[in-house]
Design a protein around this motif. Structure first.
Motif, short mmCIF file in Angstrom:
data_model
loop_
_atom_site.label_atom_id
_atom_site.label_comp_id
_atom_site.label_asym_id
_atom_site.label_seq_id
_atom_site.Cartn_x
_atom_site.Cartn_y
_atom_site.Cartn_z
N ALA A 142 0.84 -1.20 0.00
CA ALA A 142 0.00 0.00 0.00
C ALA A 142 0.88 1.25 0.00
CB ALA A 142 -0.91 -0.01 1.22
N PRO A 143 0.42 2.31 -0.63
CA PRO A 143 1.22 3.54 -0.66
C PRO A 143 1.38 4.14 0.74
CG PRO A 143 -0.96 3.93 -1.60
CD PRO A 143 -0.85 2.46 -1.31
N VAL A 144 2.39 4.99 0.85
CA VAL A 144 2.71 5.65 2.12
C VAL A 144 2.82 7.15 1.87
CG1 VAL A 144 4.37 5.82 4.02
CG2 VAL A 144 4.02 3.62 2.87
N LEU A 145 2.25 7.93 2.78
CA LEU A 145 2.39 9.38 2.72
C LEU A 145 3.32 9.81 3.85
CD1 LEU A 145 1.55 12.12 1.50
CD2 LEU A 145 -0.31 12.17 3.18
N LEU A 146 4.44 10.43 3.48
CA LEU A 146 5.34 11.02 4.47
C LEU A 146 4.90 12.46 4.66
CD1 LEU A 146 8.81 9.76 3.13
CD2 LEU A 146 7.20 8.60 4.66
N TYR A 147 4.81 12.90 5.92
CA TYR A 147 4.30 14.24 6.21
C TYR A 147 5.04 14.83 7.41
CZ TYR A 147 1.85 12.14 10.13
OH TYR A 147 1.56 11.49 11.30
N ASP A 148 4.92 16.11 7.58
CA ASP A 148 5.52 16.83 8.70
C ASP A 148 4.68 16.54 9.94
OD1 ASP A 148 6.45 18.63 10.59
OD2 ASP A 148 6.45 20.35 9.24
N GLY A 149 5.19 15.69 10.82
CA GLY A 149 4.42 15.23 11.96
C GLY A 149 4.09 16.28 13.00
N GLY A 186 0.44 21.38 12.22
CA GLY A 186 -1.00 21.30 12.45
C GLY A 186 -1.78 21.11 11.17
N VAL A 187 -1.41 21.81 10.10
CA VAL A 187 -2.09 21.67 8.81
C VAL A 187 -1.91 20.25 8.29
CG1 VAL A 187 -2.11 22.42 6.40
CG2 VAL A 187 -1.90 24.11 8.22
N CYS A 188 -0.69 19.73 8.38
CA CYS A 188 -0.39 18.39 7.88
C CYS A 188 -1.18 17.33 8.65
CB CYS A 188 1.10 18.11 7.98
SG CYS A 188 2.11 19.32 7.09
N ASN A 189 -1.24 17.48 9.98
CA ASN A 189 -1.99 16.52 10.79
C ASN A 189 -3.48 16.59 10.49
OD1 ASN A 189 -0.42 14.90 12.95
ND2 ASN A 189 0.65 16.85 12.79
N SER A 190 -3.98 17.78 10.25
CA SER A 190 -5.38 17.93 9.87
C SER A 190 -5.63 17.26 8.52
CB SER A 190 -5.74 19.41 9.80
OG SER A 190 -7.07 19.58 9.40
N ALA A 191 -4.69 17.41 7.59
CA ALA A 191 -4.83 16.77 6.28
C ALA A 191 -4.83 15.25 6.42
CB ALA A 191 -3.70 17.22 5.36
N VAL A 192 -3.97 14.72 7.28
CA VAL A 192 -3.93 13.27 7.49
C VAL A 192 -5.26 12.78 8.06
CG1 VAL A 192 -2.88 11.43 8.89
CG2 VAL A 192 -1.43 13.06 7.67
N ARG A 193 -5.81 13.51 9.03
CA ARG A 193 -7.12 13.12 9.59
C ARG A 193 -8.21 13.15 8.51
NH1 ARG A 193 -5.19 16.35 13.71
NH2 ARG A 193 -6.55 18.06 13.13
N SER A 227 3.45 19.21 -4.69
CA SER A 227 2.09 19.22 -5.24
C SER A 227 1.75 17.89 -5.91
CB SER A 227 1.91 20.37 -6.24
OG SER A 227 2.77 20.21 -7.36
N THR A 228 2.74 17.25 -6.52
CA THR A 228 2.47 15.97 -7.16
C THR A 228 2.12 14.91 -6.12
OG1 THR A 228 3.95 16.58 -8.97
CG2 THR A 228 3.35 14.25 -8.79
N ALA A 229 2.75 14.98 -4.95
CA ALA A 229 2.40 14.05 -3.86
C ALA A 229 0.94 14.23 -3.47
CB ALA A 229 3.31 14.28 -2.65
N LEU A 230 0.50 15.47 -3.36
CA LEU A 230 -0.90 15.72 -2.98
C LEU A 230 -1.86 15.25 -4.07
CD1 LEU A 230 -0.59 19.23 -1.30
CD2 LEU A 230 -0.40 16.95 -0.27
N LEU A 231 -1.45 15.42 -5.33
CA LEU A 231 -2.30 14.94 -6.42
C LEU A 231 -2.35 13.41 -6.45
CD1 LEU A 231 -1.36 17.52 -9.18
CD2 LEU A 231 -3.48 17.40 -7.83
#
Length: 147
Positions: A10-17, A20-27, A81-85
């Protein structure tokens, strides 16, 4: 949604842990993930460090990274941006409308991404540590600290 399968492919998203914006996006992603398989890892996790070691172009990266076939010979990483797409494509449904942004040249998309990233802590705040995910989704986070 609980994962239907916790596949190693399964794919994995690496994010800034700590973002706050990143954590909201993950939720948000967790809420809309119909597949229930996308996995997550903070950029300062062991998993992310191993991925970065395999991809020198990620050294010093402070951006979203979408990883396909993690740890496999065909591993592919997508940044900014490509990661988000890639996340939008994975989520499917009405999220696929975001894929029209591919019509914008990558340099312009990434410029906009970087402008937002530069102010993300002012917008969403910054945590002292990476928040611990809830028990029902913890298995989707690739960090040994979450057990």
């Amino acid at each position: 949604m609980t994962p239907s399968t916790n596949s190693a492919t399964a794919p994995v998203l690496l994010y800034d842990g700590v973002c706050g914006v990143c954590n909201s996006a993950v939720r948000t992603i967790l809420r809309y993930d119909q597949h229930g398989t996308l996995r997550f890892a903070a950029l300062d996790s062991d998993f992310a460090r191993e991925t970065i070691a395999r991809h020198p172009e990620l050294a010093g990266a402070d951006t979203a990274v979408f990883v396909r076939d993690a740890g496999r010979p065909g591993e592919t990483v997508y940044l900014r941006s490509t990661a988000l797409l890639q996340v939008a494509a994975y989520l499917g449904g009405w999220w696929r409308l975001a894929l029209t942004a591919y019509a914008i040249p990558p340099a312009a998309r990434d410029w906009l991404y970087e402008r937002f990233a530069a102010v993300r802590y002012r917008i969403g705040g910054r945590h002292d540590t990476c928040p611990i995910p809830t028990a029902d989704v913890r298995s989707r986070f690739l960090d040994s600290a979450y057990g």
